[in-house]
Design a protein around this motif. Structure first.
Motif, PDB file in Angstrom:
ATOM      1  N   GLU A   1     -32.784  -0.553  15.929  1.00 38.22           N
ATOM      2  CA  GLU A   1     -34.215  -0.537  15.662  1.00 38.22           C
ATOM      3  C   GLU A   1     -34.906  -1.872  15.927  1.00 38.22           C
ATOM      4  OE1 GLU A   1     -34.934   1.007  11.764  1.00 38.22           O
ATOM      5  OE2 GLU A   1     -33.946   2.930  12.181  1.00 38.22           O
ATOM      6  N   THR A   2     -34.216  -2.814  16.547  1.00 38.62           N
ATOM      7  CA  THR A   2     -34.825  -4.089  16.926  1.00 38.62           C
ATOM      8  C   THR A   2     -35.009  -4.120  18.443  1.00 38.62           C
ATOM      9  OG1 THR A   2     -33.809  -5.281  15.076  1.00 38.62           O
ATOM     10  CG2 THR A   2     -34.566  -6.593  16.937  1.00 38.62           C
ATOM     11  N   LYS A   3     -36.257  -4.268  18.864  1.00 37.35           N
ATOM     12  CA  LYS A   3     -36.552  -4.307  20.296  1.00 37.35           C
ATOM     13  C   LYS A   3     -36.192  -5.689  20.846  1.00 37.35           C
ATOM     14  CE  LYS A   3     -40.257  -0.870  20.118  1.00 37.35           C
ATOM     15  NZ  LYS A   3     -39.435   0.166  20.791  1.00 37.35           N
ATOM     16  N   CYS A   4     -35.475  -5.709  21.950  1.00 34.56           N
ATOM     17  CA  CYS A   4     -34.992  -6.963  22.529  1.00 34.56           C
ATOM     18  C   CYS A   4     -35.333  -7.041  24.009  1.00 34.56           C
ATOM     19  CB  CYS A   4     -33.469  -7.073  22.361  1.00 34.56           C
ATOM     20  SG  CYS A   4     -32.876  -6.906  20.667  1.00 34.56           S
ATOM     21  N   ILE A   5     -35.382  -8.261  24.506  1.00 32.99           N
ATOM     22  CA  ILE A   5     -35.559  -8.516  25.926  1.00 32.99           C
ATOM     23  C   ILE A   5     -34.653  -9.681  26.316  1.00 32.99           C
ATOM     24  CG2 ILE A   5     -37.942  -7.688  26.064  1.00 32.99           C
ATOM     25  CD1 ILE A   5     -38.844 -10.621  25.916  1.00 32.99           C
ATOM     26  N   VAL A   6     -34.380  -9.796  27.600  1.00 33.51           N
ATOM     27  CA  VAL A   6     -33.656 -10.951  28.125  1.00 33.51           C
ATOM     28  C   VAL A   6     -34.671 -11.790  28.886  1.00 33.51           C
ATOM     29  CG1 VAL A   6     -31.809 -11.766  29.620  1.00 33.51           C
ATOM     30  CG2 VAL A   6     -31.506  -9.661  28.292  1.00 33.51           C
ATOM     31  N   LYS A   7     -34.874 -13.011  28.424  1.00 28.00           N
ATOM     32  CA  LYS A   7     -35.859 -13.908  29.032  1.00 28.00           C
ATOM     33  C   LYS A   7     -35.218 -15.267  29.252  1.00 28.00           C
ATOM     34  CE  LYS A   7     -40.548 -15.729  28.407  1.00 28.00           C
ATOM     35  NZ  LYS A   7     -41.731 -15.778  27.498  1.00 28.00           N
TER      36      LYS A   7
ATOM     37  N   GLY B   1     -23.727   0.665  28.047  1.00 34.54           N
ATOM     38  CA  GLY B   1     -24.760   1.499  28.653  1.00 34.54           C
ATOM     39  C   GLY B   1     -26.141   0.898  28.639  1.00 34.54           C
ATOM     40  N   ILE B   2     -26.335  -0.175  27.894  1.00 33.69           N
ATOM     41  CA  ILE B   2     -27.662  -0.791  27.751  1.00 33.69           C
ATOM     42  C   ILE B   2     -28.127  -1.392  29.073  1.00 33.69           C
ATOM     43  CG2 ILE B   2     -28.949  -2.649  26.650  1.00 33.69           C
ATOM     44  CD1 ILE B   2     -28.472  -0.445  24.740  1.00 33.69           C
ATOM     45  N   ASP B   3     -29.363  -1.082  29.451  1.00 27.46           N
ATOM     46  CA  ASP B   3     -29.976  -1.691  30.626  1.00 27.46           C
ATOM     47  C   ASP B   3     -30.699  -2.956  30.170  1.00 27.46           C
ATOM     48  OD1 ASP B   3     -31.331  -2.431  32.886  1.00 27.46           O
ATOM     49  OD2 ASP B   3     -32.498  -0.585  33.088  1.00 27.46           O
ATOM     50  N   THR B   4     -30.054  -4.104  30.362  1.00 26.38           N
ATOM     51  CA  THR B   4     -30.614  -5.362  29.869  1.00 26.38           C
ATOM     52  C   THR B   4     -31.676  -5.941  30.795  1.00 26.38           C
ATOM     53  OG1 THR B   4     -28.813  -6.622  30.908  1.00 26.38           O
ATOM     54  CG2 THR B   4     -28.495  -5.922  28.615  1.00 26.38           C
ATOM     55  N   SER B   5     -31.954  -5.269  31.915  1.00 26.45           N
ATOM     56  CA  SER B   5     -32.998  -5.754  32.816  1.00 26.45           C
ATOM     57  C   SER B   5     -34.390  -5.376  32.322  1.00 26.45           C
ATOM     58  CB  SER B   5     -32.781  -5.189  34.224  1.00 26.45           C
ATOM     59  OG  SER B   5     -32.984  -3.780  34.239  1.00 26.45           O
TER      60      SER B   5
ATOM     61  N   THR C   1     -34.515   6.108  25.820  1.00 29.94           N
ATOM     62  CA  THR C   1     -35.142   5.024  25.057  1.00 29.94           C
ATOM     63  C   THR C   1     -34.436   3.691  25.252  1.00 29.94           C
ATOM     64  OG1 THR C   1     -33.793   5.579  23.113  1.00 29.94           O
ATOM     65  CG2 THR C   1     -35.966   6.624  23.287  1.00 29.94           C
ATOM     66  N   ASN C   2     -33.361   3.686  26.023  1.00 27.14           N
ATOM     67  CA  ASN C   2     -32.556   2.480  26.265  1.00 27.14           C
ATOM     68  C   ASN C   2     -32.173   1.840  24.932  1.00 27.14           C
ATOM     69  OD1 ASN C   2     -31.262   0.695  28.023  1.00 27.14           O
ATOM     70  ND2 ASN C   2     -32.990  -0.736  28.059  1.00 27.14           N
ATOM     71  N   SER C   3     -31.616   2.665  24.044  1.00 30.32           N
ATOM     72  CA  SER C   3     -31.321   2.203  22.686  1.00 30.32           C
ATOM     73  C   SER C   3     -29.989   2.741  22.198  1.00 30.32           C
ATOM     74  CB  SER C   3     -32.421   2.653  21.729  1.00 30.32           C
ATOM     75  OG  SER C   3     -32.431   4.074  21.609  1.00 30.32           O
TER      76      SER C   3
ATOM     77  N   GLN D   1     -33.728 -12.206  23.339  1.00 32.90           N
ATOM     78  CA  GLN D   1     -34.761 -12.499  22.349  1.00 32.90           C
ATOM     79  C   GLN D   1     -35.296 -11.206  21.758  1.00 32.90           C
ATOM     80  OE1 GLN D   1     -37.833 -14.902  24.108  1.00 32.90           O
ATOM     81  NE2 GLN D   1     -36.399 -16.334  25.042  1.00 32.90           N
ATOM     82  N   GLU D   2     -35.827 -11.321  20.545  1.00 32.43           N
ATOM     83  CA  GLU D   2     -36.498 -10.185  19.939  1.00 32.43           C
ATOM     84  C   GLU D   2     -37.870 -10.047  20.593  1.00 32.43           C
ATOM     85  OE1 GLU D   2     -37.890  -8.506  15.548  1.00 32.43           O
ATOM     86  OE2 GLU D   2     -37.076 -10.533  15.746  1.00 32.43           O
ATOM     87  N   ALA D   3     -38.159  -8.878  21.143  1.00 31.63           N
ATOM     88  CA  ALA D   3     -39.418  -8.656  21.855  1.00 31.63           C
ATOM     89  C   ALA D   3     -40.607  -8.864  20.927  1.00 31.63           C
ATOM     90  CB  ALA D   3     -39.449  -7.247  22.441  1.00 31.63           C
ATOM     91  N   GLY D   4     -41.578  -9.658  21.387  1.00 32.92           N
ATOM     92  CA  GLY D   4     -42.799  -9.871  20.625  1.00 32.92           C
ATOM     93  C   GLY D   4     -42.682 -10.856  19.486  1.00 32.92           C
ATOM     94  N   ASN D   5     -41.508 -11.462  19.314  1.00 36.86           N
ATOM     95  CA  ASN D   5     -41.318 -12.406  18.211  1.00 36.86           C
ATOM     96  C   ASN D   5     -41.586 -13.823  18.699  1.00 36.86           C
ATOM     97  OD1 ASN D   5     -40.533 -13.914  16.031  1.00 36.86           O
ATOM     98  ND2 ASN D   5     -38.441 -13.138  15.939  1.00 36.86           N
ATOM     99  N   LYS D   6     -42.625 -14.473  18.130  1.00 38.70           N
ATOM    100  CA  LYS D   6     -42.951 -15.836  18.534  1.00 38.70           C
ATOM    101  C   LYS D   6     -42.336 -16.874  17.606  1.00 38.70           C
ATOM    102  CE  LYS D   6     -47.387 -15.734  16.059  1.00 38.70           C
ATOM    103  NZ  LYS D   6     -48.857 -15.881  16.181  1.00 38.70           N
ATOM    104  N   TRP D   7     -41.577 -16.403  16.616  1.00 39.16           N
ATOM    105  CA  TRP D   7     -40.936 -17.326  15.677  1.00 39.16           C
ATOM    106  C   TRP D   7     -39.474 -17.496  16.041  1.00 39.16           C
ATOM    107  CZ3 TRP D   7     -44.780 -19.373  13.162  1.00 39.16           C
ATOM    108  CH2 TRP D   7     -45.925 -18.608  12.929  1.00 39.16           C
TER     109      TRP D   7
END
Length: 271
Positions: free
Chosen positions: A222-228, A211-215, A140-142, A233-239
């Motif tokens: 429990e917070t989904k994140c991405i690197v952009k 161990g996290i795959d940040t790519s 789950t990359n978590s 950033q929090e994935a899906g968060n537009k605020w």
């Protein structure tokens, strides 16, 4: 008049010559009287904050229609020779209001949840999601980071997680500049947008060592994140603020908007 709130859809007739509203069926309507200046906030127990937003937004539509830019691009909603228009107002949520003129959607207002909030709302904070520690799960990359966890940075410093902060341990083992750098790194505990650019590589390196795959999308507590664009950033968060904080602010905002306008004066007079 029906109570204005989330999910309500109301249509009015706007008279461009007089600048007044009327109800579509011609019946008495407190909001119409409020918009037309016949009824004040203090004189009604039915009008609420949603009505105040609705009044302001309809006035904005009228003002925007009169702008030079609007006429220049041919987007005028009210045409010469036509005196009456249907304006439909839909309250989607406390931060989204959709308006249509003669069935055509012309305006969507997304209100900031801090708007019109009572004093002290800034103190509302959600607790860190520092649950029980959970080792990295590659499927789950978590992983979970919990109170009491200590991370050795292999440079003379460690990070210790407390209930409401992260402490940098090891001051004095490096230069004064190193101490200052790690202190600021440990202090970055709010929105990811506030993380200093020079600290992002350090944080990404730490996550990768854990161990996290940040790519790709990863989950921390429990917070989904991405690197952009080089930022976490929090994935899906537009605020700008974290979703958990935003949702709490929005909930209080909606509760505040649902209160009668007449109660605001009473509340302010008691403080």
């Amino acid at each position: 008049m029906g109570i204005t709130g989330i999910g309500s859809v109301q249509t009015y007739i706007y008279h461009s010559q007089t600048g007044k509203l009327s109800s579509k069926d011609g019946s008495a309507d407190e909001f119409v009287d409020y918009f037309n200046g016949v009824l004040t906030e203090e004189d009604s127990e039915n009008l609420n904050g949603y009505d105040a937003c609705k009044k302001n937004n309809i006035e904005t539509i009228i003002d925007l229609n009169d702008t030079v830019i609007n006429h220049a691009v041919g987007e005028s909603w009210f045409q010469e020779g036509v005196n009456e228009y249907e304006i439909t107002c839909e309250m989607v949520s406390g931060n989204e209001f959709v308006y249509s003129v003669n069935g055509r959607k012309v305006f969507t207002c997304c209100a900031c949840p801090t708007h019109l909030l009572p004093p002290g709302w800034e103190d509302i904070k959600g607790p860190y999601k520092t649950h029980q520690s959970k080792a990295y799960d590659p499927e789950t990359n978590s992983m979970n980071i919990a109170v009491g966890d200590v991370f050795d940075l292999d440079n003379g410093y460690k990070l210790r997680v407390w209930e409401d902060c992260v402490e940098a341990v090891g001051y004095g083992s490096g230069s004064a500049a190193d101490d200052e750098k790690i202190r600021h790194f440990a202090d970055q505990q709010c929105s990811s947008l506030a993380i200093w650019p020079e600290h992002t590589p350090m944080l990404l390196s730490l996550l990768q060592e854990l161990g996290i795959d940040t790519s790709r999308e990863f989950t921390l507590n429990e917070t989904k994140c991405i690197v952009k664009d080089g930022k976490i950033q929090e994935a899906g968060n537009k605020w700008v603020i974290p979703s958990s904080a935003y949702n709490k602010a929005l909930q209080q905002y909606e509760e505040f908007l649902s209160k009668p306008l007449s109660s605001r004066k009473d509340s302010s007079s008691k403080t």
